[in-house]
Enzyme design. Structure first.
Site: not given
Ligand code: HH2
Length: 269
Positions: A215, A251
């Site tokens: 992040k 995660r």
């Molecule tokens: N962060 C993201 C997406 N889903 N779910 C939980 N429970 N906690 C988090 O911190 C979280 C999440 C965002 O990260 P990422 O999946 O890498 O990116 P994107 O939403 O752009 O696909």
């Protein structure tokens, strides 16, 4: 299903598989279903307890995708991963329903059951695990209001209310985990404070999920004020710090590195 503490001992790694063209963190590397399946299998080999498959980016400013598009992205991946431990990152009841019927164990809902009124019934009916995450507003607008009097207690109060809502609607409390939503409507300082004061969230008595991986707050802490991502090393540092403060599920995108670091941290703890 067994209660969540048994299924996910501390620490457990959740590998991120974004079947999206536009995720901030991996920007489309798993948009092709075969690539997503290969990444998921690699993460499971590298020590992930579960892989979190998502078809909608929640990066700051993103617009969301239609139900048909989200299903088109995730269903082939879920079908190919049948029998493997999978979580579905969705706010849509129909996506969750399909995923659970294809064997997913956990629903990871960044709206904490506020996005789709039917999702809570789907989770309760299936006896699935659920992760309830804190977010201000929605991804499109979440960075517009980052004012809190006390971020840790406000996030905990929100999650307490969502926990009670889920239980009242028939979800078993021992199937619920909570996530402060690192990066979802928070400043850099607030994201670090949420991990520093994880005890406030742990007081709710549920396992905590932390998603600090890659992040932008990590890149900004390291000196780039315009960073949109953070490095693997910075992500591993955040995961270990969160684990030492009591987080259960980490995660992450970089499963091998995180799993190795957590094994060392666990041996010391
Ligand atoms: N962060 C993201 C997406 N889903 N779910 C939980 N429970 N906690 C988090 O911190 C979280 C999440 C965002 O990260 P990422 O999946 O890498 O990116 P994107 O939403 O752009 O696909």
């Amino acid at each position: 299903m067994t209660p969540i503490e048994q299924r996910f001992p501390r620490p457990s790694v959740m590998g991120v598989v974004n079947v999206t063209p536009d995720s901030f963190s991996d920007g489309g590397v798993n948009f092709n279903p075969e690539d997503a399946v290969a990444s998921a299998r690699r993460m499971l080999d590298e020590g992930a307890a579960i892989v979190d498959v998502g078809g909608e980016s929640t990066r700051p400013g993103s617009e969301g995708v239609t139900l048909d598009e989200e299903l088109r992205r995730v269903v082939p991946v879920l079908e190919a991963l049948a029998g493997a431990p999978v979580s579905i990152d969705t706010s849509k009841a129909e996506v969750a329903r399909r995923a659970l019927s294809l064997g997913a164990e956990l629903v990871n809902d960044v709206t904490a059951l506020r996005g789709d009124p039917e999702l809570v019934g789907v989770v309760a009916g299936a006896g699935a695990y659920i992760c309830l995450m804190h977010m201000r507003g929605e991804p499109r607008t979440m960075q517009q209001d980052t004012r809190y009097d006390d971020v840790a207690s406000e996030v905990a109060a929100f999650l307490d209310e969502r926990l009670r809502f889920a239980v009242a609607a028939g979800v078993r409390e021992d199937h619920i985990c909570l996530d402060p939503g690192i990066g979802f409507g928070k400043t850099v300082e607030q994201n670090f404070e949420l991990v520093r004061r994880l005890d406030v969230l742990l007081a709710l008595g549920r396992p905590v999920v932390i998603g600090f991986s890659r992040k932008s707050s990590l890149g900004r802490l390291l000196g780039d004020p315009a960073a949109t991502t953070g490095s693997t090393a910075a992500s591993v540092g955040a995961a270990v710090a969160a684990y030492e403060r009591g987080a259960t599920i980490l995660r992450v995108h970089d499963v091998r590195e995180t799993a190795e670091a957590l094994t060392v941290a666990g041996a010391i703890l």
